[in-house]
Design a protein around this motif. Structure first.
Motif, PDB file in Angstrom:
ATOM      1  N   ILE A 165       0.825  -1.205   0.000  1.00 15.23           N
ATOM      2  CA  ILE A 165       0.000   0.000   0.000  1.00 15.23           C
ATOM      3  C   ILE A 165       0.863   1.261   0.000  1.00 15.23           C
ATOM      4  O   ILE A 165       0.553   2.248  -0.687  1.00 15.23           O
ATOM      5  CB  ILE A 165      -0.941   0.015   1.214  1.00 15.23           C
ATOM      6  CG1 ILE A 165      -1.835  -1.240   1.215  1.00 15.23           C
ATOM      7  CG2 ILE A 165      -1.803   1.269   1.205  1.00 15.23           C
ATOM      8  CD1 ILE A 165      -2.730  -1.344   0.011  1.00 15.23           C
ATOM      9  N   LYS A 176       0.775   4.272  -2.870  1.00 15.58           N
ATOM     10  CA  LYS A 176       0.590   5.698  -2.612  1.00 15.58           C
ATOM     11  C   LYS A 176       1.712   6.515  -3.252  1.00 15.58           C
ATOM     12  O   LYS A 176       1.480   7.620  -3.754  1.00 15.58           O
ATOM     13  CB  LYS A 176       0.534   5.955  -1.104  1.00 15.58           C
ATOM     14  CG  LYS A 176      -0.721   5.387  -0.431  1.00 15.58           C
ATOM     15  CD  LYS A 176      -0.709   5.647   1.057  1.00 15.58           C
ATOM     16  CE  LYS A 176      -1.973   5.099   1.722  1.00 15.58           C
ATOM     17  NZ  LYS A 176      -1.971   5.299   3.194  1.00 15.58           N
ATOM     18  N   THR A 177       2.926   5.953  -3.241  1.00 17.72           N
ATOM     19  CA  THR A 177       4.050   6.648  -3.870  1.00 17.72           C
ATOM     20  C   THR A 177       3.835   6.785  -5.367  1.00 17.72           C
ATOM     21  O   THR A 177       4.053   7.853  -5.947  1.00 17.72           O
ATOM     22  CB  THR A 177       5.368   5.880  -3.605  1.00 17.72           C
ATOM     23  OG1 THR A 177       5.580   5.792  -2.192  1.00 17.72           O
ATOM     24  CG2 THR A 177       6.545   6.582  -4.263  1.00 17.72           C
ATOM     25  N   LEU A 208       0.955   6.772  -6.880  1.00 16.26           N
ATOM     26  CA  LEU A 208      -0.168   7.672  -7.128  1.00 16.26           C
ATOM     27  C   LEU A 208       0.232   9.136  -6.961  1.00 16.26           C
ATOM     28  O   LEU A 208      -0.295  10.009  -7.651  1.00 16.26           O
ATOM     29  CB  LEU A 208      -1.331   7.331  -6.178  1.00 16.26           C
ATOM     30  CG  LEU A 208      -1.999   5.970  -6.416  1.00 16.26           C
ATOM     31  CD1 LEU A 208      -3.095   5.736  -5.389  1.00 16.26           C
ATOM     32  CD2 LEU A 208      -2.569   5.892  -7.831  1.00 16.26           C
ATOM     33  N   ARG A 209       1.170   9.382  -6.037  1.00 16.11           N
ATOM     34  CA  ARG A 209       1.651  10.759  -5.868  1.00 16.11           C
ATOM     35  C   ARG A 209       2.543  11.178  -7.019  1.00 16.11           C
ATOM     36  O   ARG A 209       2.577  12.360  -7.389  1.00 16.11           O
ATOM     37  CB  ARG A 209       2.406  10.889  -4.532  1.00 16.11           C
ATOM     38  CG  ARG A 209       1.510  10.895  -3.301  1.00 16.11           C
ATOM     39  CD  ARG A 209       2.276  11.363  -2.076  1.00 16.11           C
ATOM     40  NE  ARG A 209       3.373  10.459  -1.752  1.00 16.11           N
ATOM     41  CZ  ARG A 209       3.284   9.460  -0.877  1.00 16.11           C
ATOM     42  NH1 ARG A 209       2.124   9.222  -0.259  1.00 16.11           N
ATOM     43  NH2 ARG A 209       4.314   8.688  -0.618  1.00 16.11           N
TER      44      ARG A 209
END
Length: 335
Positions: free
Chosen positions: A65, A69-70, A72-73
């Protein structure tokens, strides 16, 4: 009671763990078993869709997860990989085949190559990438984004290069893909939350072994008739098999070269993913109404897919070791 536990619980789990430790060797062996025992493929063929769902659930179960997130950023790599596998590869395939005159010289083979190109990466790709120690999360995220585009890109490129004779329903395909992906995400992430990351890591070998067992459903089902075809038409079969390997490694190397600026590990993971085309999905979309030669090419294209994890594992290990060494902090003056 102790004897029954050993017989029905401990012994099977030990075998599954051993199978998981065999990793890519086990996947390669499945190809041989699938050809040698075609009756198993006939039995397992009705359960291919369920196997796809289970493999994707396991992929979501093991997803990192924090890494998601990395990405997606900073989605540049994922967006570029999605555009490459969803648009650039079909375009290159179509233009290359036309330049060689395949639509006129070998229309059935041309159809197989185009359907291979417009397909999204295999839903088993994250599971195979995990066996090699590659970035499973990057593969899974790109797999999801490219798969969601298939209802748009596949009919478009098929219409451009093959024509209106191929019937693909975008709405039906989109609904089916959404149901599979959303359901697998709910189950996989739910199980991850329930068991916890520590438990999942502790049972890594068992999960890998279960992956291999489920992958066998694919292999056995597709390889059911390959042995018979080799005996009947050996020259055609060998030529198509050589072409399947050439296409696989061409896509792999082109993708690796394209994404080398993102790092060797990422480039190999994306190259591996892009070369694993989900031709089974295209079979389902067309209702299996394909010419005989197209069917044979699809079956033979599974050879590089399932043998490549074993063939590429030494390269993946070297890249991972180099990346690990490069990430270690430099020794200080007092060390």
């Amino acid at each position: 009671m102790t004897f029954l536990r050993i017989l029905f619980l401990d012994a099977p789990l030990t075998v599954i763990s051993w199978l998981g430790r065999q990793g890519t060797r086990a996947v390669a062996a499945l190809v041989v078993i699938g050809i040698a025992l075609p009756w198993i493929g006939a039995v397992l063929k009705p359960y291919v869709t369920e196997a796809v769902f289970v493999l994707l659930c396991i992929a979501f179960l093991r997803v990192n997860i924090a890494v998601v997130k990395t990405y997606l950023r900073r989605p540049a790599v994922v967006l570029a990989a999605t555009a490459w596998t969803s648009a650039a590869i079909p375009l290159l395939f179509g233009l290359g085949c036309r330049a060689l005159g395949l639509p006129q010289k070998a229309p059935e083979l041309f159809l197989g190559l185009i359907l291979q190109a417009v397909a999204s990466p295999m839903m088993a790709a994250p599971a195979l990438a995990a066996l090699m120690g590659l970035d499973t999360t990057l593969v899974l995220v790109t797999l999801v984004t490219s798969t969601t585009l298939v209802p748009i890109t596949a009919p478009l490129f098929a219409l451009v290069f093959v024509g209106s004779t191929l019937s693909i329903s975008p709405l039906m395909l989109a609904a089916k893909l959404f149901k599979i992906l959303a359901g697998a995400a709910l189950v996989g992430l739910g199980l991850r939350r329930f068991f916890g990351l520590a438990t999942i890591e502790r049972h890594k070998d068992r999960i890998d072994g279960f992956n291999v067992i489920v992958l066998f459903v694919f292999v056995a089902a597709v390889m059911e008739s390959v042995g018979v075809r080799v005996l009947k038409t050996p020259m055609i079969t060998m030529a198509l098999a050589a072409l399947a390997f050439a296409v696989f490694f061409a896509v792999l190397f082109m993708t690796v070269l394209m994404f080398l600026p993102a790092g060797r590990e990422r480039a190999l993971a994306l190259g591996f993913m892009a070369s694993q085309r989900n031709m089974g999905l295209m079979l389902a979309a067309t209702g299996g109404a394909l010419p005989d030669l197209t069917w044979l090419y699809f079956a033979l294209s599974q050879f590089p897919i399932y043998l490549s994890p074993h063939l590429l594992e030494p390269l993946a290990r070297r890249i991972l070791v180099r990346a690990s060494i490069a990430s270690e902090p430099a020794p200080g003056p007092n060390t």
